[in-house]
Design a protein around this motif. Structure first.
Motif, PDB file in Angstrom:
ATOM      1  N   SER A 126       0.863  -1.196   0.000  1.00  0.00           N
ATOM      2  CA  SER A 126       0.000   0.000   0.000  1.00  0.00           C
ATOM      3  C   SER A 126       0.895   1.239   0.000  1.00  0.00           C
ATOM      4  O   SER A 126       2.112   1.134   0.233  1.00  0.00           O
ATOM      5  N   GLY A 127       0.279   2.380  -0.210  1.00  0.00           N
ATOM      6  CA  GLY A 127       1.033   3.635  -0.101  1.00  0.00           C
ATOM      7  C   GLY A 127       1.566   3.810   1.313  1.00  0.00           C
ATOM      8  O   GLY A 127       2.687   4.266   1.509  1.00  0.00           O
ATOM      9  N   MET A 128       0.770   3.434   2.307  1.00  0.00           N
ATOM     10  CA  MET A 128       1.228   3.560   3.696  1.00  0.00           C
ATOM     11  C   MET A 128       2.410   2.638   3.982  1.00  0.00           C
ATOM     12  O   MET A 128       3.276   2.972   4.792  1.00  0.00           O
ATOM     13  N   ILE A 157       5.314   4.556   2.667  1.00  0.00           N
ATOM     14  CA  ILE A 157       5.647   5.708   3.515  1.00  0.00           C
ATOM     15  C   ILE A 157       6.304   5.226   4.821  1.00  0.00           C
ATOM     16  O   ILE A 157       7.361   5.701   5.219  1.00  0.00           O
ATOM     17  N   TYR A 171      -1.191  13.677   4.068  1.00  0.00           N
ATOM     18  CA  TYR A 171      -2.267  12.685   4.083  1.00  0.00           C
ATOM     19  C   TYR A 171      -2.517  12.211   5.527  1.00  0.00           C
ATOM     20  O   TYR A 171      -1.557  12.042   6.299  1.00  0.00           O
ATOM     21  N   GLU A 203       5.035  16.322   0.922  1.00  0.00           N
ATOM     22  CA  GLU A 203       4.029  15.874  -0.036  1.00  0.00           C
ATOM     23  C   GLU A 203       3.761  17.098  -0.894  1.00  0.00           C
ATOM     24  O   GLU A 203       3.486  18.172  -0.349  1.00  0.00           O
ATOM     25  N   ASN A 224      -2.137  16.920   0.271  1.00  0.00           N
ATOM     26  CA  ASN A 224      -3.481  16.377   0.408  1.00  0.00           C
ATOM     27  C   ASN A 224      -4.065  16.909   1.721  1.00  0.00           C
ATOM     28  O   ASN A 224      -3.499  16.600   2.774  1.00  0.00           O
ATOM     29  N   ASP A 232       6.432  12.481  -1.326  1.00  0.00           N
ATOM     30  CA  ASP A 232       5.254  11.710  -1.737  1.00  0.00           C
ATOM     31  C   ASP A 232       4.777  12.297  -3.066  1.00  0.00           C
ATOM     32  O   ASP A 232       4.317  13.441  -3.119  1.00  0.00           O
ATOM     33  N   THR A 237       2.425  10.993  -5.057  1.00  0.00           N
ATOM     34  CA  THR A 237       1.165  10.338  -5.424  1.00  0.00           C
ATOM     35  C   THR A 237       0.276  11.215  -6.305  1.00  0.00           C
ATOM     36  O   THR A 237      -0.269  10.744  -7.306  1.00  0.00           O
ATOM     37  N   PHE A 238       0.108  12.476  -5.933  1.00  0.00           N
ATOM     38  CA  PHE A 238      -0.825  13.342  -6.665  1.00  0.00           C
ATOM     39  C   PHE A 238      -0.344  13.651  -8.087  1.00  0.00           C
ATOM     40  O   PHE A 238      -1.143  14.023  -8.929  1.00  0.00           O
ATOM     41  N   SER A 251       1.540   6.234  -3.466  1.00  0.00           N
ATOM     42  CA  SER A 251       0.416   5.336  -3.316  1.00  0.00           C
ATOM     43  C   SER A 251       0.016   4.996  -4.744  1.00  0.00           C
ATOM     44  O   SER A 251      -0.575   5.819  -5.450  1.00  0.00           O
ATOM     45  N   THR A 310      -2.125   2.980  -5.468  1.00  0.00           N
ATOM     46  CA  THR A 310      -3.572   2.769  -5.369  1.00  0.00           C
ATOM     47  C   THR A 310      -4.313   3.821  -6.199  1.00  0.00           C
ATOM     48  O   THR A 310      -5.441   3.597  -6.622  1.00  0.00           O
ATOM     49  N   LYS A 311      -3.655   4.962  -6.392  1.00  0.00           N
ATOM     50  CA  LYS A 311      -4.316   6.105  -7.026  1.00  0.00           C
ATOM     51  C   LYS A 311      -4.048   6.106  -8.537  1.00  0.00           C
ATOM     52  O   LYS A 311      -4.453   5.197  -9.214  1.00  0.00           O
ATOM     53  N   LEU A 335      -4.648  -1.966  -4.051  1.00  0.00           N
ATOM     54  CA  LEU A 335      -3.910  -1.179  -3.052  1.00  0.00           C
ATOM     55  C   LEU A 335      -2.434  -1.488  -3.265  1.00  0.00           C
ATOM     56  O   LEU A 335      -2.057  -2.671  -3.289  1.00  0.00           O
ATOM     57  N   ALA A 336      -1.611  -0.469  -3.426  1.00  0.00           N
ATOM     58  CA  ALA A 336      -0.174  -0.723  -3.629  1.00  0.00           C
ATOM     59  C   ALA A 336       0.618   0.548  -3.373  1.00  0.00           C
ATOM     60  O   ALA A 336       0.065   1.651  -3.399  1.00  0.00           O
ATOM     61  N   LEU A 381      -8.919   8.482  -4.578  1.00  0.00           N
ATOM     62  CA  LEU A 381      -8.737   9.491  -5.628  1.00  0.00           C
ATOM     63  C   LEU A 381      -7.988   8.839  -6.778  1.00  0.00           C
ATOM     64  O   LEU A 381      -7.454   7.745  -6.633  1.00  0.00           O
TER      65      LEU A 381
END
Ligand SMILES: Cc1ncc(COP(=O)(O)O)c(C=O)c1O
Length: 408
Positions: free
Chosen positions: A91-93, A96, A117, A160, A164, A189, A191-192, A211, A213-214, A223-224, A343
């Motif tokens: 997951s992203g977590m 992180i 986040y 980040e 977020n 991060d 991700t966005f 993440s 996942t997004k 989830l990754a 998202l």
């Protein structure tokens, strides 16, 4: 990193995202990647087994430390981020937490940007202190504040950008300069943005986390997470952190991400375009107090965003006049946009940070970080923008419920 010979350095993103790290299977000729579910792997001799487990030779030896399908994806993501290597995690977590644990131990201090986040906030403020890790949330738009909060025991700077949910844009090059001055790694991060819109390692960052996942997977069904950086730190995470914590990414999910990424360039362009149209529409609506979108000239870091990012991303946050109740009433009246936590999906998703993604942040801290009760985060999907704007327009136009009228 092993890069297939046919990758050309001057290929553009849409070509690289399809071909990077990937080539037809040598045995079967299959173009689509195979899913290898195996946990155990055979070795021709004990010397090869020892070389692979020690990291002297590339190869897979046990499912918790790697997988051939996942490896293909790791090489692709490392290549797209211009990193030496990467590791895929559950997951992203996981990405992180393992990247922070790679640099921090008992007695160390972490400097974190002030809006992150909610899951990152929760890890930093509740789990990390159980291992003796200290932290400070700092306004990283201000270089003096960053310098002032660096202590002798600061072992990582974590940011980040855009953040977020407030879309604060941080100057990666400036922060990388400070981190280099002080010999402290900078973790970003991404991700966005995805590597399509921003490549933090090229701007001086040491580690990128995602993440997946997004937007990387982009279909809301996996989830990754990924960490990208120097080979030795990725190896440390693989062997000593994610491996020990059991945070591995499995072959099935890697396959789905490999498939999802083939359309990433097209998807991201549409997400960005829809978000821009929505942000422009909302910024002119009298029922909307404030719009947060780096692509608007009113955004405080608009000029930096234009320099640092290749596009403004697919997320728009905004404050509805009337606070928490008005925001919730508005969201409940939407019929196309879906109320949801995630998202980066094809569907447009809206969420209310104060009661959803950021509920774990105490109200007084939320206020300090600028997450107001009326704030809504919208992840622009891939639908037709006219339909999305009609949906928002209808929900904003309907009269407020009776009990809110007086407060308005
Ligand atoms: C910016 C950002 N980073 C990390 C995460 C955590 O990702 P995951 O849910 O895959 O653990 C999220 C989740 O929303 C996020 O928005």
């Amino acid at each position: 990193m092993e890069v297939p010979e046919k990758i050309k350095p001057d290929w553009k993103f849409d070509t690289r995202v399809i071909h990077a790290g990937q080539k037809p299977d040598e045995r079967t000729g299959a173009i689509s990647q195979s899913i290898v579910p195996a946990v155990a792997y055979a070795f021709p001799d004990t010397e090869t087994a020892a070389a692979i487990v020690a990291g002297r030779q590339e190869g897979t030896y046990y499912g918790r430390y790697g997988n051939p399908t996942t490896r293909m994806l790791e090489l692709k993501i490392a290549e797209l981020e211009n990193g030496e290597d990467s590791i895929g995690l559950s997951s992203g977590m996981a990405a992180i937490s393992s990247s922070l644990l790679a640099f921090l131990q008992n007695g160390d201090h972490l400097l974190v940007t002030k809006d992150v986040y909610g899951g990152t906030f929760s890890f930093v403020t509740s789990l990390a202190p159980r291992f003796g890790i200290q932290y400070d949330f700092v306004d990283c738009t201000d270089p003096d504040a960053v310098r002032k909060h660096i202590r002798d025991n600061t072992k990582a700077i974590y940011i980040e950008t855009p953040s977020n949910p407030l879309l604060t844009v941080l100057d990666i090059r400036m922060l990388a300069g400070i981190s280099k001055e002080r010999g402290i790694p900078l973790i970003v991060d991404n991700t966005f943005m995805t590597p399509y819109l921003q490549q933090p390692l090229d701007l001086g960052a040491d580690l990128v986390v995602h993440s997946a996942t997004k937007y990387l997977n982009g279909h809301g069904d996996v989830l990754a997470g990924f960490v990208v950086g120097k080979k030795e730190i990725i190896q440390l995470i693989r062997k000593k952190i994610a491996g020990d914590l059991g945070q591995n990414l499995n072959a099935w999910e890697s396959f789905l991400i490999l498939r999802g990424m083939k359309t990433m360039g097209m998807r991201i362009r549409t997400h960005c375009d829809n978000a821009r149209q929505i942000a422009e529409y909302l910024s002119l609506h009298p029922g909307v107090e404030k719009v947060y979108y780096p692509g608007l000239s009113s955004h405080p870091q608009h000029e930096l965003a234009k320099k640092q990012m290749r596009g403004m991303g697919g997320i728009v946050s905004f404050e509805i006049k009337g606070g928490m109740d008005a925001a919730k009433a508005f969201m409940n009246r939407l019929s196309l946009a879906i109320i949801s936590f995630s998202l980066g999906d094809p569907e447009t998703l809206v969420q209310h940070p104060a009661s959803m993604t950021h509920f774990s942040i105490p109200a007084k801290d939320r206020e300090k970080f600028g997450i107001s009760d009326g704030l809504i985060r919208l992840s622009a999907g891939l639908e037709d923008p006219d339909d999305l704007i009609s949906d928002l327009d209808r929900a904003l136009a309907l009269p407020l419920p009776e009990k809110l009228k007086k407060a308005d």
